[in-house]
Design an enzyme around this catalytic site. Structure first.
Site, PDB file in Angstrom:
ATOM      1  N   CYS A   8       0.880  -1.158   0.000  1.00 33.19           N
ATOM      2  CA  CYS A   8       0.000   0.000   0.000  1.00 33.19           C
ATOM      3  C   CYS A   8       0.925   1.217   0.000  1.00 33.19           C
ATOM      4  CB  CYS A   8      -0.897  -0.023   1.230  1.00 33.19           C
ATOM      5  SG  CYS A   8      -2.365   1.010   1.076  1.00 33.19           S
TER       6      CYS A   8
ATOM      7  N   CYS B  36      -4.125  -0.675  -2.606  1.00 35.97           N
ATOM      8  CA  CYS B  36      -4.560   0.704  -2.847  1.00 35.97           C
ATOM      9  C   CYS B  36      -4.081   1.135  -4.221  1.00 35.97           C
ATOM     10  CB  CYS B  36      -4.061   1.658  -1.766  1.00 35.97           C
ATOM     11  SG  CYS B  36      -2.305   1.970  -1.790  1.00 35.97           S
TER      12      CYS B  36
ATOM     13  N   CYS C 123       3.512  -0.250  -8.591  1.00 40.14           N
ATOM     14  CA  CYS C 123       3.917  -1.649  -8.485  1.00 40.14           C
ATOM     15  C   CYS C 123       4.725  -2.142  -9.685  1.00 40.14           C
ATOM     16  CB  CYS C 123       2.716  -2.556  -8.259  1.00 40.14           C
ATOM     17  SG  CYS C 123       3.159  -4.232  -7.784  1.00 40.14           S
TER      18      CYS C 123
END
Length: 142
Positions: free
Chosen positions: A7, A79, A86
């Site tokens: 997150c 999130c 990512c």
């Protein structure tokens, strides 16, 4: 089975998911981290998880940089911010997933409403990660 939950701040959603997954099966090797880690776990996350019998008091937000380059069975973003950054995660990852949740810290209104948002998101995290555990992880562990 080695799992990393990401997150942005690593202060509530990823910490809650970490706590739940570990509670479903203590043989899972679960970690959580943030792309921009907060100074501490959100006290409301600690409170609502304590109500479920899961202790987050010893959890601390960590940077994803600690885990880059490692091998992972799963890297799961919870999130939008972490999901967007990512792709820069360079570890060896068998499975990348996004299981997104609203940000309860952005709730505005009365204390009761804000409290209800943390409970709602906590319950959604529990349900979605329990399904993930039952349908994805558990069959692989058998």
């Amino acid at each position: 089975m080695k799992i990393l939950i990401l997150c942005t701040g690593n202060s509530y959603r990823s910490q809650m998911a970490h706590g739940f997954l570990q509670s479903f099966d203590n043989k899972l090797d679960v970690y959580s981290a943030g792309t921009k880690p907060a100074e501490k776990v959100n006290p409301m996350a600690v409170k609502v998880m304590d109500e479920m019998g899961i202790d987050l008091t010893r959890h601390t937000p960590k940077s994803v940089n600690l885990y880059i380059g490692q091998k992972w069975d799963y890297v799961i973003t919870v999130c939008g911010g972490a999901n967007e950054s990512c792709p820069m995660f360079t570890g060896e990852v068998r499975n990348r997933l996004h299981i997104g949740f609203d940000d309860p810290s952005e709730a505005t209104g009365t204390p009761d409403f804000i409290n209800s948002e943390f409970h709602r998101v906590r319950d959604e995290i529990k349900a979605r990660f329990y399904d993930f555990y039952q349908n994805e992880l558990k069959p692989q562990l058998s």
